[in-house]
Write an enzyme that holds these catalytic residues in place. Structure first.
Site, PDB file in Angstrom:
ATOM      1  N   GLY A   1      16.669 -15.691  36.762  1.00  0.00           N
ATOM      2  CA  GLY A   1      16.515 -15.621  35.315  1.00  0.00           C
ATOM      3  C   GLY A   1      17.425 -14.566  34.726  1.00  0.00           C
TER       4      GLY A   1
ATOM      5  N   PRO B   1      18.623 -11.243  32.595  1.00  0.00           N
ATOM      6  CA  PRO B   1      18.056  -9.881  32.554  1.00  0.00           C
ATOM      7  C   PRO B   1      17.050  -9.723  31.424  1.00  0.00           C
ATOM      8  CG  PRO B   1      20.449  -9.803  32.814  1.00  0.00           C
ATOM      9  CD  PRO B   1      20.104 -11.230  32.547  1.00  0.00           C
TER      10      PRO B   1
ATOM     11  N   GLY C   1      11.621 -10.403  33.075  1.00  0.00           N
ATOM     12  CA  GLY C   1      10.427  -9.999  33.814  1.00  0.00           C
ATOM     13  C   GLY C   1      10.421 -10.307  35.291  1.00  0.00           C
ATOM     14  N   LYS C   2      11.579 -10.415  35.935  1.00  0.00           N
ATOM     15  CA  LYS C   2      11.613 -10.729  37.363  1.00  0.00           C
ATOM     16  C   LYS C   2      11.003  -9.594  38.196  1.00  0.00           C
ATOM     17  CE  LYS C   2      16.096 -11.398  37.374  1.00  0.00           C
ATOM     18  NZ  LYS C   2      16.386 -11.210  35.934  1.00  0.00           N
ATOM     19  N   THR C   3      11.396  -8.367  37.901  1.00  0.00           N
ATOM     20  CA  THR C   3      10.860  -7.218  38.640  1.00  0.00           C
ATOM     21  C   THR C   3       9.368  -7.057  38.401  1.00  0.00           C
ATOM     22  OG1 THR C   3      13.000  -6.101  38.442  1.00  0.00           O
ATOM     23  CG2 THR C   3      11.120  -4.742  39.037  1.00  0.00           C
TER      24      THR C   3
ATOM     25  N   HIS D   1      29.327 -16.479  -0.869  1.00  0.00           N
ATOM     26  CA  HIS D   1      29.459 -16.929   0.520  1.00  0.00           C
ATOM     27  C   HIS D   1      28.082 -17.212   1.124  1.00  0.00           C
ATOM     28  CE1 HIS D   1      31.592 -16.913   4.507  1.00  0.00           C
ATOM     29  NE2 HIS D   1      30.355 -16.663   4.912  1.00  0.00           N
ATOM     30  N   GLU D   2      27.162 -16.251   1.013  1.00  0.00           N
ATOM     31  CA  GLU D   2      25.818 -16.429   1.593  1.00  0.00           C
ATOM     32  C   GLU D   2      25.024 -17.483   0.826  1.00  0.00           C
ATOM     33  OE1 GLU D   2      25.150 -15.243   4.413  1.00  0.00           O
ATOM     34  OE2 GLU D   2      26.949 -13.991   4.475  1.00  0.00           O
TER      35      GLU D   2
ATOM     36  N   HIS E   1      26.011 -20.831   2.320  1.00  0.00           N
ATOM     37  CA  HIS E   1      25.285 -21.116   3.567  1.00  0.00           C
ATOM     38  C   HIS E   1      23.872 -21.627   3.273  1.00  0.00           C
ATOM     39  CE1 HIS E   1      28.215 -19.683   6.377  1.00  0.00           C
ATOM     40  NE2 HIS E   1      28.203 -18.423   5.959  1.00  0.00           N
TER      41      HIS E   1
ATOM     42  N   ASP F   1      31.882 -17.643  11.257  1.00  0.00           N
ATOM     43  CA  ASP F   1      31.396 -18.987  10.948  1.00  0.00           C
ATOM     44  C   ASP F   1      32.278 -20.038  11.618  1.00  0.00           C
ATOM     45  OD1 ASP F   1      29.485 -17.811   9.302  1.00  0.00           O
ATOM     46  OD2 ASP F   1      30.797 -17.898   7.541  1.00  0.00           O
TER      47      ASP F   1
END
Length: 609
Positions: free
Chosen positions: A207, A209, A212-214, A430-431, A434, A507
């Site tokens: 998985g 980083p 939650g592997k450790t 611009h925003e 979008h 974009d």
């Protein structure tokens, strides 16, 4: 009294190290003092001494054969050599100078002999001390010197010190179910042996980083109530050939002594890469270490217990095939990014130690954090708590979580940046472009969350959306809509100002990435067909003619999407103006405010507030 090893002055403890250093420094200071004392003497000629006696400058004189030392009345010392038959006695008596005579038979060099012997003894003591210190090494398997390099660097956790269990791990339901089988075997191996079943000896946790592997590995040890050995793959590797293999042998010897036990190797790709890819023709240190690891995993002694090896990596593609064959790491457990339900449970778990306002909806927080790992979510809670503490609040509010999420995704708010009114206006349009393109395609885009023109990181403004649910598949229409929404900012600039700016760079990257995925990976091109066109390590697996055709398809798709975005905004130019002006006034607007302003029917309530 606690029993243990008999205390030895040379046992290498911090206390004895300090004592040894003090002894060594003391001897050096003594030697220096003696040397300085000898340097106080001025050398006089015999005639000069006689003259000084006549001038009443001499206080006392000491004879040691022909060697004469003494003190002048000004406090300084002198030394000289007199001839065998001299008349100095008469001169001393005449001028009433105090004098003394020493017995010089065999003792003239006593002082120097003593000085040399003291120095040699000091060197011997210091050398012996540091030699014993080097041999003693690290009792915890640290391998801190040449005498203990072959000792394992693994940290051992006894069951009483392991507080984690499966309840400590929020989400990762499928991974916990697979690992539960290991726990059952470690608790009751006879349950499996009676039917001839052989439990897996190695489990590979795969998985990205932060997922939650450790923590999962520790939870297995906590559930099984057995010793846990933890080590990183890089801790095996040393500059000296053979050290890594020795550390592997020592690690598994310790694990077998404490069986049943769990050995956890984090970042195993550091030592488990494909053989033959290193230096030395397959005889380098890393490959010898891997060979020893393969041998140890194949030759477990399971009498009286079991040793289970858990390993974690985010690069399973680089591991040696022999490491993944049955009998070694023959089980692979995926630890994916948490889904919506898992994110909510992770947030609730981390929120237990903080004071959060009751109005905060954890489900909506989870919706607004797609792609976050468990570590990211823990950091989100912490950043929100820090922000609330900065303003001396009694609890963490939704505004703190908004600030924390924006800070993690985009960076800190740039309060010192000074934009001209024209730049602010361009950013607002611009925003607004979008947001409006997204709002005009409600069935195939994610719901709008908020729009802001407050600069953060490298962005002068941002339009946020919030997924309704986890999506595991996308249609061609949805991907085309994503490209159109990405290009809506540049389209709004062109419609309003009839000029182009650099603000649409990110974009374009987003739009190009989606378009290439559609054509090269998902077979969404009528001209190129359902074929995967891959590129590995900078080399294309198709012809130059095909590469040109792909470029044309990508250009054609993006150009078509851009024209559609321009068309949508041109048809709704009044709304574009209204939204942009509102952004210039308020700077940040949530979806509810925008729906009301533009007279658009809301899809669903997707607001944090």
């Amino acid at each position: 009294m606690k029993k243990g090893k008999k205390n030895n002055f040379f046992d290498g403890t911090p206390k004895n190290i300090l004592i040894g250093l003090i002894i060594t420094v003391g001897l050096i200071l003594l030697l220096t003092k003696m040397t300085d004392y000898t340097r106080q003497f001025k050398t006089l000629t015999f005639s000069n001494l006689e003259q000084r006696i006549e001038n009443h400058e001499v206080k006392r004189v000491h004879f040691a054969g022909q060697d004469v030392t003494g003190q002048l009345k000004d406090g300084s010392y002198f030394e000289t050599v007199v001839p065998e038959n001299h008349s100095l006695w008469d001169v001393l008596k005449k001028n009433q100078v105090e004098y003394s005579v020493a017995n010089t038979s065999g003792n003239q060099m006593t002082f120097w002999y003593l000085l040399i012997i003291t120095f040699i003894i000091g060197l011997l003591i210091a050398g012996w001390f540091f030699f014993r210190q080097a041999r003693s090494g690290s009792n915890n398997g640290g391998g801190g010197n040449i005498f203990s390099m072959g000792k394992s660097r693994a940290r051992m956790f006894m069951p009483s010190t392991i507080k984690e269990n499966f309840n400590s791990v929020a989400g990762a339901t499928e991974a916990k179910e697979e690992l539960q089988e290991l726990v059952e075997y470690l608790r009751n191996p006879e349950k499996f042996r009676r039917l001839g079943a052989k439990i897996t000896r190695g489990v590979l946790l795969v998985g990205e980083p932060g997922n939650g592997k450790t923590l999962l590995a520790k939870a297995v040890a906590g559930e099984a109530n057995c010793p846990f050995f933890s080590i990183s793959g890089s801790d095996f590797i040393e500059v000296f050939v053979g050290v890594g293999a020795a550390r592997v042998r020592d690690l598994f010897a310790q694990a077998r002594k404490h069986a049943p036990s769990i050995v956890f190797i984090d970042e195993i790709d550091a030592v488990g890469r494909h053989r033959g890819s290193g230096l030395g023709g397959g005889h380098d240190e890393r490959e010898q270490t891997l060979n020893q690891l393969l041998t140890e995993m194949d030759g477990f002694q399971t009498v009286g217990g079991a040793v289970i090896v858990l390993a974690a990596t985010n690069r399973p593609d680089v591991l040696d095939k022999a490491l993944l064959r049955p009998g070694r790491f023959d089980r692979r457990v995926e630890v994916p990014y948490p889904d919506l339900v898992s994110r909510e449970s992770i947030l609730r778990l981390h929120a237990k130690s903080t004071k959060i306002d009751p109005e905060v909806n954890m489900l909506k927080l989870a919706r607004g954090t797609p792609g976050f790992t468990g570590a990211d979510l823990a950091n989100l809670i912490n950043e929100a708590a820090l922000n609330a503490s900065k303003y001396n609040q009694d609890s963490i509010t939704i505004k703190d979580f908004e600030e924390a999420r924006d800070k993690i995704l985009l960076g800190k708010e740039l309060k010192t940046i000074s934009l001209s009114e024209h730049e602010r206006k361009i950013t607002a349009y611009h925003e607004a472009g979008h947001a409006l393109v997204r709002l005009m395609m409600p069935e195939i885009t994610d719901p709008l969350h908020k729009v802001t023109i407050v600069p953060r990181g490298r962005a002068l403004g941002v339009t946020h959306s919030m997924p309704e649910r986890e999506k595991y598949n996308q249609t061609k229409q949805e991907m085309v809509a994503s490209i159109m929404a990405a290009l809506g900012g540049r389209a709004a600039e062109e419609i309003t100002f009839k000029e182009l700016t650099t603000g649409a760079y990110s974009d374009f990257k987003t739009a190009t990435h989606i378009a290439r995925k559609m054509i090269c990976d998902y077979g969404m091109s009528e001209n190129l067909g359902p074929i995967v066109y891959t590129q590995r390590q900078g080399e294309y697996e198709y012809s130059e003619k095909t590469a040109e055709a792909i470029d044309k398809e990508v250009y054609s798709l993006i150009d078509e999407c851009y024209k559609k975005a321009v068309s949508v905004l041109s048809e709704n130019q009044e709304r574009l103006e209204k939204l942009a002006q509102a952004l210039l006034e308020k700077e940040t607007m949530f979806a509810g405010e925008i729906y009301e302003l533009l007279g658009i029917e809301p899809r669903q309530e997707h607001l944090f507030t």
